[in-house]
Design a protein around this motif. Structure first.
Motif, PDB file in Angstrom:
ATOM      1  N   UNK A   1       0.819  -1.205   0.000  1.00 52.83           N
ATOM      2  CA  UNK A   1       0.000   0.000   0.000  1.00 52.83           C
ATOM      3  C   UNK A   1       0.855   1.259   0.000  1.00 52.83           C
ATOM      4  N   UNK A   2       1.810   1.281   0.938  1.00 58.03           N
ATOM      5  CA  UNK A   2       2.662   2.468   1.052  1.00 58.03           C
ATOM      6  C   UNK A   2       3.500   2.663  -0.207  1.00 58.03           C
ATOM      7  N   UNK A   3       3.945   1.535  -0.773  1.00 54.45           N
ATOM      8  CA  UNK A   3       4.750   1.618  -1.986  1.00 54.45           C
ATOM      9  C   UNK A   3       3.890   2.176  -3.118  1.00 54.45           C
ATOM     10  N   UNK A   4       2.640   1.677  -3.184  1.00 51.38           N
ATOM     11  CA  UNK A   4       1.734   2.134  -4.234  1.00 51.38           C
ATOM     12  C   UNK A   4       1.433   3.615  -4.080  1.00 51.38           C
ATOM     13  N   UNK A   5       1.407   4.052  -2.835  1.00 44.42           N
ATOM     14  CA  UNK A   5       1.122   5.456  -2.557  1.00 44.42           C
ATOM     15  C   UNK A   5       2.300   6.362  -2.903  1.00 44.42           C
ATOM     16  N   UNK A   6       3.412   5.722  -3.240  1.00 44.86           N
ATOM     17  CA  UNK A   6       4.567   6.518  -3.656  1.00 44.86           C
ATOM     18  C   UNK A   6       5.566   6.828  -2.569  1.00 44.86           C
ATOM     19  N   UNK A   7       5.429   6.197  -1.416  1.00 45.25           N
ATOM     20  CA  UNK A   7       6.413   6.411  -0.355  1.00 45.25           C
ATOM     21  C   UNK A   7       7.766   5.838  -0.798  1.00 45.25           C
ATOM     22  N   UNK A   8       8.822   6.599  -0.698  1.00 44.39           N
ATOM     23  CA  UNK A   8      10.127   6.064  -1.094  1.00 44.39           C
ATOM     24  C   UNK A   8      10.598   5.002  -0.098  1.00 44.39           C
ATOM     25  N   UNK A   9      11.278   3.995  -0.622  1.00 48.06           N
ATOM     26  CA  UNK A   9      11.761   2.929   0.263  1.00 48.06           C
ATOM     27  C   UNK A   9      13.045   2.316  -0.297  1.00 48.06           C
ATOM     28  N   UNK A  10      13.802   1.755   0.622  1.00 47.55           N
ATOM     29  CA  UNK A  10      14.972   0.977   0.218  1.00 47.55           C
ATOM     30  C   UNK A  10      14.582  -0.469   0.421  1.00 47.55           C
ATOM     31  N   UNK A  11      15.228  -1.377  -0.294  1.00 45.63           N
ATOM     32  CA  UNK A  11      14.927  -2.791  -0.067  1.00 45.63           C
ATOM     33  C   UNK A  11      16.078  -3.402   0.725  1.00 45.63           C
ATOM     34  N   UNK A  12      15.720  -4.006   1.848  1.00 47.91           N
ATOM     35  CA  UNK A  12      16.736  -4.641   2.683  1.00 47.91           C
ATOM     36  C   UNK A  12      16.543  -6.147   2.713  1.00 47.91           C
TER      37      UNK A  12
END
Length: 556
Positions: A142-153
RNA sequence: GGCGCGUUCGUCUAUCGGUUAGGACGCAAGAUUCUCAAUCUUGAAAGACGGGUUCGAUUCCCGUACGCGCUACCA
């Protein structure tokens, strides 16, 4: 499966001496096992990577003679594959999105800041405390779809350890608890080093990773990635590091050009000599031999012979004679003096050409040598042959100055005292040109101290003219010397020259050394060189007479 | 701070429990003598420290010291 190794430099500068050695060991291992030596440019750090660095690294490798067996891989070309791998791990639940805002980049001293932070966290740091590690898939999506930036760990397991058998350092184990959930993909989508390396090594089907010891602990992280990806990790062999004289890091900023491969190329080092030196830094065949041809190195190389402790690259920044490691300098000189002449000749040619001292007549051109040359006679003697075991210089028939025969014999004669290829155009310039400089120290020591020489040496020229047959044609590059025409009949060779010079010395009531060294200075411009009898002969009657009559040095 | 790796002459190294601890570079001295930064000969020069294990440790184990590496959304 056949061996595949790679050398993977990041193009953030020229080819560093440590990298060069890593490349060498990879190359040797590949050749020793009949495997492939590959090259990968790790240019994922776009901020620091430059094309110029890539070129410089390629230059260095080329100079050392390490050509990759397959096309060069540029890591940046594989970024999409790296991202796909990270995405796959995310889907499989082996990685997670970290929505923690990216920290503002710290200024200048990154290393120090990291250390500081680590110190503050102390031993209590829990590597699994990232709140996003436990975020539900739905919420994360959801957050990713909303465009929140993230790193993948990477989701490092809680219980257990990574382990691998390093071919140099032995069994290495590390608890998962000591490894953090490392970032695979930055929030801007760029893959990070550890992910990129693993993906590329898998893609390139690397079987043995031979690299600097600074990656020893990184290996645990990489194994974690291999495991997550379901791929068996390759074999690892870590190399001890090459340190500065104070056992600190060897860096361009602090140590300058000594660490760059191109410096050695430009300073007149032979690639085969430098390779040999490098091979002995952190590796040994367990025997007393030190001079090895490339073939011997390939044949004898093994990972078992690699050391575990760091090696110091010894040099002194304030002593010009020790600007670089003295063993490296010695090795280079040793090669120049003892390597098979035909291997040395191309280097000499390049040096003379670069200094406009080259004449086409020197080119072998398929012609056979007509003169007997001391070391070409035993052409095949191996590098490392003791000087004492080499044939003595033997008298030869008068040679035409400037011919192939003369050239070969000259190179063979003067190389005995040379240290670098540069010496052929500097110290040895007088052999190839009329336009050479006089070393002030030589003038002071050998001429000015004996004022009589100002008359004596031209007199010696007259004596030579009277005694010796004008058996060699005029030297084309020289000035037309007016000869009296009443030349004697003796050939201008060492034994005859000795007789004449000795008689002359006695007449003057002086010591042989005074005459010889005065003549040396006039004929060669320097105070050091081969036996003067050889120098006279190789210089030729015409040029000898001309130079002995020169008053130029007396005015300097 | 944590984790890891390492420690034989000034430097590069040999030794895989028993050696007068070997070689190379460099350094010093001598020789050669027409020079030398060449060549030859000789010499000085080392097991970080403290405990174990063992008949015996440079070698195996532990600790200390020191050095190095990693500890980053650098590589």
């Amino acid at each position: 499966m056949s061996v595949r190794v790679r050398f993977a430099p990041s193009p953030t500068g020229y080819l560093h001496i440590g990298s060069a050695r890593t490349a060498l060991f990879n190359y040797l291992y590949a050749r020793n096992t009949g495997g492939k030596f590959l090259l990968r440019i790790e240019d994922t750090d776009l901020a620091r990577s430059t094309e110029e660095s890539t070129r410089s690294i390629l230059d260095g490798l080329n100079w050392l003679g390490f050509a990759p067996d397959e096309e060069i891989v540029f890591q940046s070309d594989n970024a999409e594959k790296h991202r796909a791998a990270a995405r796959r791990l995310l889907e499989e639940g082996k990685a997670y999105r970290d929505f923690t805002p990216k920290e503002a980049p710290t200024d200048a001293n990154v290393k120090e800041a990291i250390k500081e932070r680590a110190r503050a966290q102390g031993a209590d740091k829990n590597m699994r405390d990232n709140p996003y590690r436990h975020l539900s898939t739905d919420e994360s999506d959801e957050r990713a779809a909303a465009g929140d930036p993230f790193a993948i760990r990477l989701k490092v397991p809680t219980e257990g350890n990574t382990s691998f058998e390093d071919q140099v350092y032995g069994l290495q184990e590390r608890d998962y608890a000591d490894t953090e959930d490392l970032v695979l993909l930055r929030s801007d989508g760029h893959p990070l080093y550890n992910l990129a390396v693993v993906c590329d090594d898998i893609e390139m089907q690397i079987t043995h990773v031979i690299r600097g010891q600074d990656h020893l602990t990184n290996t645990h992280k990489q194994i974690l990635i291999y495991e997550a990806l379901g791929v068996t990790p390759p074999t690892f062999a870590h190399l001890p590091l090459i340190m500065a004289p104070n056992k600190g890091k060897l860096s361009k900023r602090k140590h300058g050009e000594v660490v760059s491969m191109t410096t050695y190329r430009d300073a007149g080092f032979l690639p085969e000599a430098f390779r040999n030196y490098l091979a002995l830094l952190g590796w040994s065949a367990g025997e007393e031999q030190e001079i090895y041809s490339l073939d011997e190195l390939i044949q004898k190389f093994s990972l078992e012979g690699i050391h575990r402790s760091n090696a110091v690259f010894n040099f002194s920044q304030d002593d010009p004679r020790k600007w670089t490691d003295d063993k490296a300098q010695w090795m280079n000189a040793e090669y120049i003096r003892t390597m098979p002449l035909d291997k040395l000749l191309p280097h000499v040619k390049a040096e003379l050409k670069a200094n406009k001292l080259w004449r086409e007549e020197y080119e072998p051109d398929g012609r056979a040598l007509t003169a007997t040359i001391p070391s070409t006679e035993a052409q095949v003697f191996e590098a490392g042959t003791e000087m004492a075991d080499r044939p003595e210089a033997i008298a030869i028939e008068p040679l035409e100055i400037g011919t192939y025969d003369w050239y070969i014999r000259t190179v063979d004669l003067i190389r005995a005292r040379f240290f670098t290829i540069k010496d052929f155009s500097s110290q040895g310039r007088a052999y190839f040109s009329e336009d050479f400089d006089f070393d002030p120290a030589a003038i002071a020591k050998n001429l000015t101290k004996f004022p009589d020489l100002k008359q004596w040496l031209p007199e010696l020229a007259d004596r030579f003219e009277a005694e010796f047959a004008q058996s060699s044609p005029p030297y084309e590059g020289g000035v037309d010397v007016a000869l009296s025409g009443r030349g004697g009949s003796l050939p201008f060779n060492e034994s005859n020259i000795e007789t004449v010079v000795k008689a002359f010395t006695e007449e003057k009531g002086t010591k042989l050394g005074v005459i010889m060294n005065g003549a040396r200075t006039l004929l060669t411009g320097v105070a050091v060189g081969p036996s003067m009898l050889s120098v006279f002969e190789i210089t030729g009657l015409e040029r000898t007479i001309m130079r002995l009559r020169s008053q130029l040095p007396w005015r300097l």
